[in-house]
Design a protein around this motif. Structure first.
Motif, PDB file in Angstrom:
ATOM      1  N   LEU A  97       0.819  -1.221   0.000  1.00 34.76           N
ATOM      2  CA  LEU A  97       0.000   0.000   0.000  1.00 34.76           C
ATOM      3  C   LEU A  97       0.852   1.270   0.000  1.00 34.76           C
ATOM      4  O   LEU A  97       0.596   2.206  -0.756  1.00 34.76           O
ATOM      5  N   GLY A  98       1.892   1.281   0.840  1.00 38.54           N
ATOM      6  CA  GLY A  98       2.732   2.479   0.948  1.00 38.54           C
ATOM      7  C   GLY A  98       3.414   2.830  -0.358  1.00 38.54           C
ATOM      8  O   GLY A  98       3.489   3.999  -0.750  1.00 38.54           O
ATOM      9  N   THR A  99       3.881   1.816  -1.077  1.00 38.83           N
ATOM     10  CA  THR A  99       4.580   2.093  -2.341  1.00 38.83           C
ATOM     11  C   THR A  99       3.582   2.460  -3.447  1.00 38.83           C
ATOM     12  O   THR A  99       3.849   3.326  -4.266  1.00 38.83           O
ATOM     13  N   LEU A 100       2.416   1.820  -3.426  1.00 41.69           N
ATOM     14  CA  LEU A 100       1.387   2.148  -4.421  1.00 41.69           C
ATOM     15  C   LEU A 100       0.975   3.611  -4.301  1.00 41.69           C
ATOM     16  O   LEU A 100       0.771   4.313  -5.294  1.00 41.69           O
ATOM     17  N   LEU A 101       0.854   4.079  -3.044  1.00 45.19           N
ATOM     18  CA  LEU A 101       0.406   5.459  -2.818  1.00 45.19           C
ATOM     19  C   LEU A 101       1.389   6.478  -3.392  1.00 45.19           C
ATOM     20  O   LEU A 101       0.979   7.564  -3.810  1.00 45.19           O
ATOM     21  N   ILE A 102       2.660   6.122  -3.429  1.00 48.25           N
ATOM     22  CA  ILE A 102       3.645   7.070  -3.982  1.00 48.25           C
ATOM     23  C   ILE A 102       3.428   7.229  -5.485  1.00 48.25           C
ATOM     24  O   ILE A 102       3.392   8.345  -5.999  1.00 48.25           O
ATOM     25  N   GLY A 103       3.232   6.114  -6.170  1.00 52.29           N
ATOM     26  CA  GLY A 103       2.949   6.194  -7.602  1.00 52.29           C
ATOM     27  C   GLY A 103       1.631   6.917  -7.855  1.00 52.29           C
ATOM     28  O   GLY A 103       1.524   7.730  -8.777  1.00 52.29           O
ATOM     29  N   GLU A 104       0.640   6.615  -7.015  1.00 53.60           N
ATOM     30  CA  GLU A 104      -0.676   7.239  -7.212  1.00 53.60           C
ATOM     31  C   GLU A 104      -0.605   8.748  -6.992  1.00 53.60           C
ATOM     32  O   GLU A 104      -1.134   9.535  -7.791  1.00 53.60           O
ATOM     33  N   ASN A 105       0.065   9.161  -5.923  1.00 56.59           N
ATOM     34  CA  ASN A 105       0.160  10.601  -5.646  1.00 56.59           C
ATOM     35  C   ASN A 105       0.931  11.328  -6.737  1.00 56.59           C
ATOM     36  O   ASN A 105       0.575  12.441  -7.116  1.00 56.59           O
ATOM     37  N   PHE A 106       1.981  10.693  -7.223  1.00 53.65           N
ATOM     38  CA  PHE A 106       2.768  11.307  -8.307  1.00 53.65           C
ATOM     39  C   PHE A 106       1.878  11.460  -9.553  1.00 53.65           C
ATOM     40  O   PHE A 106       1.848  12.522 -10.191  1.00 53.65           O
ATOM     41  N   ALA A 107       1.132  10.399  -9.865  1.00 53.79           N
ATOM     42  CA  ALA A 107       0.243  10.427 -11.034  1.00 53.79           C
ATOM     43  C   ALA A 107      -0.824  11.521 -10.867  1.00 53.79           C
ATOM     44  O   ALA A 107      -1.111  12.277 -11.798  1.00 53.79           O
ATOM     45  N   GLN A 108      -1.376  11.603  -9.670  1.00 53.88           N
ATOM     46  CA  GLN A 108      -2.437  12.592  -9.439  1.00 53.88           C
ATOM     47  C   GLN A 108      -1.904  14.023  -9.519  1.00 53.88           C
ATOM     48  O   GLN A 108      -2.560  14.917 -10.058  1.00 53.88           O
ATOM     49  N   GLY A 109      -0.707  14.227  -8.976  1.00 59.17           N
ATOM     50  CA  GLY A 109      -0.093  15.560  -9.037  1.00 59.17           C
ATOM     51  C   GLY A 109       0.103  15.990 -10.491  1.00 59.17           C
ATOM     52  O   GLY A 109      -0.223  17.110 -10.881  1.00 59.17           O
ATOM     53  N   LEU A 110       0.622  15.051 -11.289  1.00 61.20           N
ATOM     54  CA  LEU A 110       0.841  15.348 -12.710  1.00 61.20           C
ATOM     55  C   LEU A 110      -0.483  15.606 -13.425  1.00 61.20           C
ATOM     56  O   LEU A 110      -0.591  16.522 -14.241  1.00 61.20           O
ATOM     57  N   ALA A 111      -1.477  14.785 -13.098  1.00 64.60           N
ATOM     58  CA  ALA A 111      -2.787  14.914 -13.756  1.00 64.60           C
ATOM     59  C   ALA A 111      -3.378  16.294 -13.475  1.00 64.60           C
ATOM     60  O   ALA A 111      -3.925  16.941 -14.375  1.00 64.60           O
ATOM     61  N   LEU A 112      -3.231  16.747 -12.238  1.00 63.86           N
ATOM     62  CA  LEU A 112      -3.750  18.077 -11.875  1.00 63.86           C
ATOM     63  C   LEU A 112      -2.998  19.167 -12.621  1.00 63.86           C
ATOM     64  O   LEU A 112      -3.585  20.084 -13.175  1.00 63.86           O
ATOM     65  N   ALA A 113      -1.659  19.031 -12.622  1.00 62.16           N
ATOM     66  CA  ALA A 113      -0.836  20.067 -13.248  1.00 62.16           C
ATOM     67  C   ALA A 113      -1.047  20.127 -14.759  1.00 62.16           C
ATOM     68  O   ALA A 113      -1.102  21.202 -15.346  1.00 62.16           O
ATOM     69  N   LEU A 114      -1.164  18.944 -15.396  1.00 67.67           N
ATOM     70  CA  LEU A 114      -1.272  18.901 -16.860  1.00 67.67           C
ATOM     71  C   LEU A 114      -2.724  18.907 -17.350  1.00 67.67           C
ATOM     72  O   LEU A 114      -2.958  18.952 -18.553  1.00 67.67           O
ATOM     73  N   LYS A 115      -3.633  18.784 -16.382  1.00 68.34           N
ATOM     74  CA  LYS A 115      -5.076  18.688 -16.714  1.00 68.34           C
ATOM     75  C   LYS A 115      -5.334  17.497 -17.665  1.00 68.34           C
ATOM     76  O   LYS A 115      -5.970  17.630 -18.719  1.00 68.34           O
ATOM     77  N   LYS A 116      -4.790  16.357 -17.278  1.00 68.18           N
ATOM     78  CA  LYS A 116      -4.959  15.139 -18.075  1.00 68.18           C
ATOM     79  C   LYS A 116      -5.651  14.063 -17.231  1.00 68.18           C
ATOM     80  O   LYS A 116      -5.480  14.037 -16.009  1.00 68.18           O
ATOM     81  N   PRO A 117      -6.377  13.157 -17.867  1.00 70.36           N
ATOM     82  CA  PRO A 117      -7.116  12.151 -17.097  1.00 70.36           C
ATOM     83  C   PRO A 117      -6.231  10.997 -16.590  1.00 70.36           C
ATOM     84  O   PRO A 117      -5.148  10.752 -17.129  1.00 70.36           O
ATOM     85  N   LEU A 118      -6.759  10.307 -15.592  1.00 73.27           N
ATOM     86  CA  LEU A 118      -6.040   9.211 -14.928  1.00 73.27           C
ATOM     87  C   LEU A 118      -6.698   7.864 -15.209  1.00 73.27           C
ATOM     88  O   LEU A 118      -7.918   7.784 -15.322  1.00 73.27           O
ATOM     89  N   ILE A 119      -5.862   6.819 -15.240  1.00 74.08           N
ATOM     90  CA  ILE A 119      -6.390   5.456 -15.374  1.00 74.08           C
ATOM     91  C   ILE A 119      -5.677   4.567 -14.346  1.00 74.08           C
ATOM     92  O   ILE A 119      -4.510   4.208 -14.539  1.00 74.08           O
ATOM     93  N   PRO A 120      -6.331   4.244 -13.221  1.00 74.92           N
ATOM     94  CA  PRO A 120      -5.714   3.316 -12.267  1.00 74.92           C
ATOM     95  C   PRO A 120      -5.805   1.902 -12.824  1.00 74.92           C
ATOM     96  O   PRO A 120      -6.892   1.480 -13.213  1.00 74.92           O
ATOM     97  N   VAL A 121      -4.685   1.195 -12.932  1.00 78.14           N
ATOM     98  CA  VAL A 121      -4.752  -0.144 -13.538  1.00 78.14           C
ATOM     99  C   VAL A 121      -4.233  -1.235 -12.600  1.00 78.14           C
ATOM    100  O   VAL A 121      -3.512  -0.977 -11.645  1.00 78.14           O
ATOM    101  N   ASN A 122      -4.645  -2.456 -12.928  1.00 77.11           N
ATOM    102  CA  ASN A 122      -4.269  -3.641 -12.152  1.00 77.11           C
ATOM    103  C   ASN A 122      -2.916  -4.155 -12.662  1.00 77.11           C
ATOM    104  O   ASN A 122      -2.744  -4.430 -13.858  1.00 77.11           O
ATOM    105  N   HIS A 123      -1.977  -4.281 -11.725  1.00 77.92           N
ATOM    106  CA  HIS A 123      -0.618  -4.724 -12.049  1.00 77.92           C
ATOM    107  C   HIS A 123      -0.612  -6.097 -12.752  1.00 77.92           C
ATOM    108  O   HIS A 123       0.155  -6.318 -13.701  1.00 77.92           O
ATOM    109  N   LEU A 124      -1.459  -7.001 -12.313  1.00 77.69           N
ATOM    110  CA  LEU A 124      -1.483  -8.347 -12.901  1.00 77.69           C
ATOM    111  C   LEU A 124      -1.965  -8.294 -14.350  1.00 77.69           C
ATOM    112  O   LEU A 124      -1.454  -9.002 -15.222  1.00 77.69           O
ATOM    113  N   GLU A 125      -2.934  -7.414 -14.588  1.00 79.32           N
ATOM    114  CA  GLU A 125      -3.414  -7.260 -15.963  1.00 79.32           C
ATOM    115  C   GLU A 125      -2.299  -6.662 -16.837  1.00 79.32           C
ATOM    116  O   GLU A 125      -2.182  -6.999 -18.019  1.00 79.32           O
TER     117      GLU A 125
END
Ligand code: KG4
Ligand code: ZN
Length: 332
Positions: free
Chosen positions: A83-111
């Protein structure tokens, strides 16, 4: 369309860019192997701290000359993982999405692992079976179509990579254990120790590796000292038993389902003996086997960016946490 992919589910900090027209246009990975090596396994808190330190650098490395403004959407691994490591990727993605005004797609690692074989343009017709074998998973998956997966078999206890890592630790080898065991096994006799091949004859596609690991422990306890020759024999005998079970089960699944293709994924897919055995199976069953390049078998962000490119209809502007340690394949 350019998709940025971010992967931080365990001990690899990875970022990649996938262009739907040109394919993979940027990729960078930092592996924390050395950091966790002295502990013989991944320490979640250390992993999280290291992702924090590395992610910005890895992002810039993957970006190269590509303009930030050309990114159309951002895909990131939301689970399963730490969970702790996933949150770092998620927060980074969200920060970028806000700054660039681009949409997000949370995906399953196994897929991501399931779709990785196709990111270089390789072809294999659906349906096929995937043997996903890593430090966290041992799965036989029936890949019927994109978005239509059925888990046919899985480990009831340790993942096979985890068994490699634990056995390596038992006999004084480094982490990760898989490559160490493979290297030393070259000099050993695979028939010296009769380690069990658990669930070999069970009428399902499940695995169990903890008994195999325990039998290595008992063998080690019976020895007065472990010479280099004995160490090599243990490695060869263990590797033989572990790969034999994997191949027998995938063979049974191929015959029962009539599937004509198989994909190997996950870190253990790098194992040469396993690949040799799958090649033999390929000839005897007259099937197609696909081995993604090792860099795309192990954890990477190219598979996440590619998967995101296939899921652009799921992209949203909502900033909401999707990170979850458990996320069964095929579930929303
Ligand atoms: O997919 P991966 O890089 O990370 C995850 O666990 O998600 O897989 C790492 C696992 C480790 O358990 C490692 O010991 C194993 O893959 N591994 C191998 C080999 N290379 C890596 N196992 C057997 N033989 C190898 N050559
Ligand atoms: Zn993985």
């Amino acid at each position: 369309m350019i998709t940025l992919g971010i992967e931080t589910s365990c001990d690899e900090t990875a970022v990649a860019l996938y262009d739907s027209g040109k394919g993979l246009i940027g990729e960078a990975v930092f592996s924390q192997i050395e950091l966790h090596g002295e502990y013989g396994g991944v320490i979640p808190e250390l992993a999280s701290r290291d992702h924090c330190q590395k992610i910005t650098h890895i992002f810039h490395k993957a970006l190269g000359d590509t303009q930030l403004s050309s990114i159309d959407q951002i895909a990131y691994t939301a689970g399963p993982g730490l969970l702790g490591t996933l949150l770092i990727g998620e927060n980074f993605a969200q920060g970028l999405a806000l700054a660039l005004k681009k949409p997000l797609i949370p995906v399953n690692h196994l897929e991501g692992h399931l779709m990785a074989p196709f990111l270089g343009g390789e072809k294999l017709d659906f349906p096929f079976l995937t043997l996903l074998v890593s430090g966290g998973h041992s799965l036989i998956i029936d890949v019927k179509a994109f978005n239509d997966y059925e888990i046919l078999g899985q480990s009831r206890d340790d993942a096979v990579g985890e068994a490699f890592d634990k056995v390596a630790k038992l006999i004084g080898l480094g982490y990760p254990g898989g490559p160490e065991i493979e290297k030393i096994a070259q000099h050993g006799d695979p028939n010296k120790f009769q380690f069990p091949q658990p669930m070999l004859h069970s009428d399902d596609y499940d695995f169990s590796f903890s008994g195999l690991k325990t039998s290595v422990l008992y063998a080690v306890q019976d020895l007065e000292n472990i010479t280099q020759d004995i160490q090599a024999d243990i490695c060869a005998s263990f590797q033989q038993a572990a790969t034999e079970v994997l191949v027998k089960k995938i063979s049974k699944a191929l015959i029962d389902t009539g599937r004509e293709g198989i994909v190997l994924a996950g870190g253990v897919a790098a194992n040469k003996l396993l690949r040799e055995k799958i090649s033999t199976l390929q000839e005897s069953l007259n099937i197609r086997a696909l081995y993604p390049p090792i860099a795309h078998c192990t954890d990477n962000a190219a598979m996440i960016a590619y998967l995101g490119s296939l899921k652009s209809d799921e992209a949203t502007f909502h900033i909401k946490s999707h990170a979850r340690p458990r996320w069964p394949l095929g579930k929303k």
